[in-house]
Design a protein around this motif. Structure first.
Motif, PDB file in Angstrom:
ATOM      1  N   ARG A 124       0.709  -1.385   0.014  1.00  0.00           N
ATOM      2  CA  ARG A 124       0.178  -0.073  -0.078  1.00  0.00           C
ATOM      3  C   ARG A 124       0.873   1.312  -0.054  1.00  0.00           C
ATOM      4  O   ARG A 124       1.784   1.187   0.697  1.00  0.00           O
ATOM      5  CB  ARG A 124      -0.879   0.045   1.264  1.00  0.00           C
ATOM      6  CG  ARG A 124      -2.167  -1.042   1.260  1.00  0.00           C
ATOM      7  CD  ARG A 124      -3.026  -0.607   2.326  1.00  0.00           C
ATOM      8  NE  ARG A 124      -3.629   0.745   2.531  1.00  0.00           N
ATOM      9  CZ  ARG A 124      -4.503   1.352   3.333  1.00  0.00           C
ATOM     10  NH1 ARG A 124      -4.858   0.584   4.306  1.00  0.00           N
ATOM     11  NH2 ARG A 124      -4.801   2.530   3.279  1.00  0.00           N
ATOM     12  N   GLU A 179      -7.229   3.365  -4.052  1.00  0.00           N
ATOM     13  CA  GLU A 179      -6.292   2.159  -3.829  1.00  0.00           C
ATOM     14  C   GLU A 179      -6.825   0.894  -3.734  1.00  0.00           C
ATOM     15  O   GLU A 179      -6.679  -0.017  -4.137  1.00  0.00           O
ATOM     16  CB  GLU A 179      -5.191   2.446  -3.048  1.00  0.00           C
ATOM     17  CG  GLU A 179      -4.078   1.703  -3.045  1.00  0.00           C
ATOM     18  CD  GLU A 179      -2.874   1.912  -2.253  1.00  0.00           C
ATOM     19  OE1 GLU A 179      -1.684   1.867  -2.513  1.00  0.00           O
ATOM     20  OE2 GLU A 179      -3.007   2.834  -1.135  1.00  0.00           O
ATOM     21  N   GLY A 190      -6.965  -0.658  -7.091  1.00  0.00           N
ATOM     22  CA  GLY A 190      -5.468  -0.838  -7.178  1.00  0.00           C
ATOM     23  C   GLY A 190      -5.130  -2.418  -6.565  1.00  0.00           C
ATOM     24  O   GLY A 190      -4.440  -3.053  -7.098  1.00  0.00           O
ATOM     25  N   PHE A 238       0.340   7.124  -8.264  1.00  0.00           N
ATOM     26  CA  PHE A 238      -1.037   6.664  -8.453  1.00  0.00           C
ATOM     27  C   PHE A 238      -1.313   6.712  -9.953  1.00  0.00           C
ATOM     28  O   PHE A 238      -2.348   7.155 -10.176  1.00  0.00           O
ATOM     29  CB  PHE A 238      -1.900   7.802  -7.554  1.00  0.00           C
ATOM     30  CG  PHE A 238      -2.824   6.768  -6.708  1.00  0.00           C
ATOM     31  CD1 PHE A 238      -2.347   6.346  -5.468  1.00  0.00           C
ATOM     32  CD2 PHE A 238      -4.049   6.989  -6.583  1.00  0.00           C
ATOM     33  CE1 PHE A 238      -2.836   5.608  -4.573  1.00  0.00           C
ATOM     34  CE2 PHE A 238      -5.044   6.273  -5.660  1.00  0.00           C
ATOM     35  CZ  PHE A 238      -4.235   5.682  -4.695  1.00  0.00           C
TER      36      PHE A 238
END
Length: 558
Positions: free
Chosen positions: A316, A358, A362, A420
């Protein structure tokens, strides 16, 4: 154009691209029949050939030791510290900090284990094999400096070989790199005679090629090729880049090539390395690794176990103390304000919308021993999830998500890496064929899905016929076979299939007759070039008699 402006309009760019392709793909065909035209337009409007794009955040790969640190602990030859540095310019050169999977690859190489790296785009798969190969070559040259090729790297396309040659060439320009005595050359069929001769005379330590060229130099026995092959005796490394491209017959050909290469070069201790995007997406991570190992073992002709398959290790980048449940109550108020710019990197990491994005687009951290990539989602699907979690209307969530993704592109780490970056996956297929039944306008079934029978009418024997259109007037025509064993019967034909067969069928076209058409079966309706008037009566020229349309009456079964 500033990059910020470009990314702000990535969604608009996608729409403009689709609009242009839509116009382009229809510019070659004119359709006169209203019912067919309406059906085709409806399919285009529904996005048949370009489904909604998928969105996915590029996950962050977990970092490990730097090349310099691996050299310091004795895991790499000291020359690697000189070579593997990167920066905007010479003054800013720094030792490359490797990803976890790259460090694992170095360890595999040290232990003389063949391995496969299966990680995503931008994960540095090439360094996963270049670093252990360079380490080994520099170490071996200290005791055996005789020039010879110790590693062959095989690419499926010349473009990849050229790109890799350019990238590794940048490292070769670093201060002190030339003193290492390392040489890398390309032999893909693009080289001049002089370049090939120089290659044969001065063998590179690492040879970049493609599988077709490698096949040629093993079989055509030209003098230059023989010299190149001789310099590869006792080959120590073989790399197959983009392993997933070798499938089916091509995969079998490459597998045989590897075996011939090993035999011809007497490469008894050959270490094989493969790189690939995801080769399996079913089952657990362990199941996927077993599948990759089995495929790689067949290609290389050597045993590669699932423990030799190196997967990506993700981590992360947003605030670890915040999960989805913690930030959901904050999303509604967050969507009420514009995204970016953020005053500092930590402010972005704490942003509830960044955390949500995320953990939704993600990473998938549910029931996993380690984070995995989240599956791509369409914008509408992602917006619906955001609207539900934030308890807002979908249009508001859609705009907020688009704005956030565009603004987040500008957020970078101190070393200049986009934190990102996101992918917009757009699939576009070529327009297919129109098929219809032999029924009157407005009643016939029309489809763009290739199939033999009209949907739901197979028991009735109602066939679908491919439909082609006149480039000038748009009139539709159905290529057919005519069989007259008992009664005339028409069946579908591919337009380029004009050969005779054992059934002695005739080929031709069926064309509906409409009142507004210029040809109604009269000789006066034929082109002037088809007729002649030897005396007073108009006659059809002998060469066109077989081409004169004949009226037929058919039902929906032909």
């Amino acid at each position: 154009m500033p990059s910020h402006f470009r990314m702000q309009n990535v969604f608009r760019f996608r729409n403009d691209l689709i609009d242009q392709y839509s116009s382009f793909s229809r510019s070659f065909t004119r359709i006169a029949a209203t019912d067919i035209q309406n059906h085709v337009e409806a399919e285009y409007k529904a996005g048949r050939y370009w489904p909604e794009p998928l969105i996915q955040i590029n996950p962050n790969y977990k970092r490990g030791l730097s090349v310099e640190e691996l050299v310091a602990e004795g895991s790499l030859h000291e020359g690697c510290a000189t070579l593997f540095k990167a920066g905007k310019d010479i003054a800013s050169l720094q030792s490359i900090r490797l990803f976890t999977h790259q460090v694992q690859a170095v360890s595999k190489g040290q232990n003389q284990r063949s391995f496969v790296v299966t990680t995503g785009t931008g994960s540095g798969k090439s360094l996963s094999f270049f670093i252990p190969i360079v380490h080994h070559i520099l170490s071996e040259k200290e005791t055996d400096p005789a020039p010879r090729t110790r590693a062959i790297i095989v690419y499926p396309m010349n473009a990849l070989a050229n790109s890799q040659a350019e990238e590794i060439g940048k490292f070769m320009q670093n201060p002190g790199a030339s003193s290492l005595g390392l040489s890398i050359a390309r032999y893909t069929g693009q080289e001049s005679s002089a370049e090939r001769a120089a290659l044969a005379k001065n063998p590179p330590d690492i040879l970049l090629t493609n599988f077709m060229m490698l096949e040629l130099i093993l079989t055509r026995f030209e003098e230059v090729d023989r010299q190149v092959v001789n310099h590869c005796q006792g080959l120590e490394f073989l790399v197959l880049d983009e392993l997933h491209t070798y499938r089916g017959r091509q995969g079998a050909d490459v597998a045989m090539l590897v075996r011939r290469l090993r035999q011809r070069l007497k490469a008894d201790n050959l270490l094989c390395i493969g790189t690939s995007a995801t080769m399996s997406s079913t089952g657990t991570a362990e199941d996927q690794q077993r599948t990759v190992a089995a495929v790689a073992s067949k290609l290389f002709g050597t045993n590669i176990t699932e423990t030799d398959v190196i997967d990506e290790t993700l981590e992360r980048t947003t605030d670890l103390s915040q999960g989805l449940d913690a930030i959901k109550p904050l999303l509604a108020s967050r969507l009420a304000v514009p995204s970016g710019p953020w005053p500092e990197l930590d402010a972005f990491r704490r942003d509830p919308l960044a955390v949500w994005t995320e953990l939704t687009l993600g990473l998938d951290m549910r029931n996993q021993s380690k984070p995995r990539r989240a599956r791509p989602r369409s914008l509408s699907e992602a917006a619906k999830l955001l609207a539900k979690d934030a308890d807002v209307e979908v249009p508001r969530a859609t705009e907020a998500l688009k704005n956030f993704l565009s603004a987040a592109q500008e957020v970078t780490t101190p070393d200049g890496r986009a934190l990102f970056a996101f992918k917009l996956h757009q699939f576009i297929s070529g327009p297919g064929k129109v098929l219809s039944t032999l029924e009157p306008d407005g009643e016939r079934q029309i489809t763009l899905d290739a199939q033999r029978f009209a949907p739901g009418r197979q028991k009735e024997g109602v066939l679908l016929f491919t439909t082609h259109f006149c480039r000038e007037c748009g009139q539709e025509y159905h290529p057919v076979w005519e069989s007259s064993e008992n009664a005339p019967q028409f069946t579908p034909r591919q337009i380029d299939d004009v050969g005779s067969d054992e059934k002695q069928r005739r080929f031709g076209f069926l064309c509906p007759i409409r009142p507004e058409q210029s040809y109604q079966g009269n000789i006066e309706d034929l082109p002037d070039s088809w007729t002649e008037q030897p005396k007073t009566e108009t006659k059809i020229k002998q060469t066109y008699k077989e081409a004169v349309p004949l009226p037929v009456s058919v039902n929906e079964r032909g």
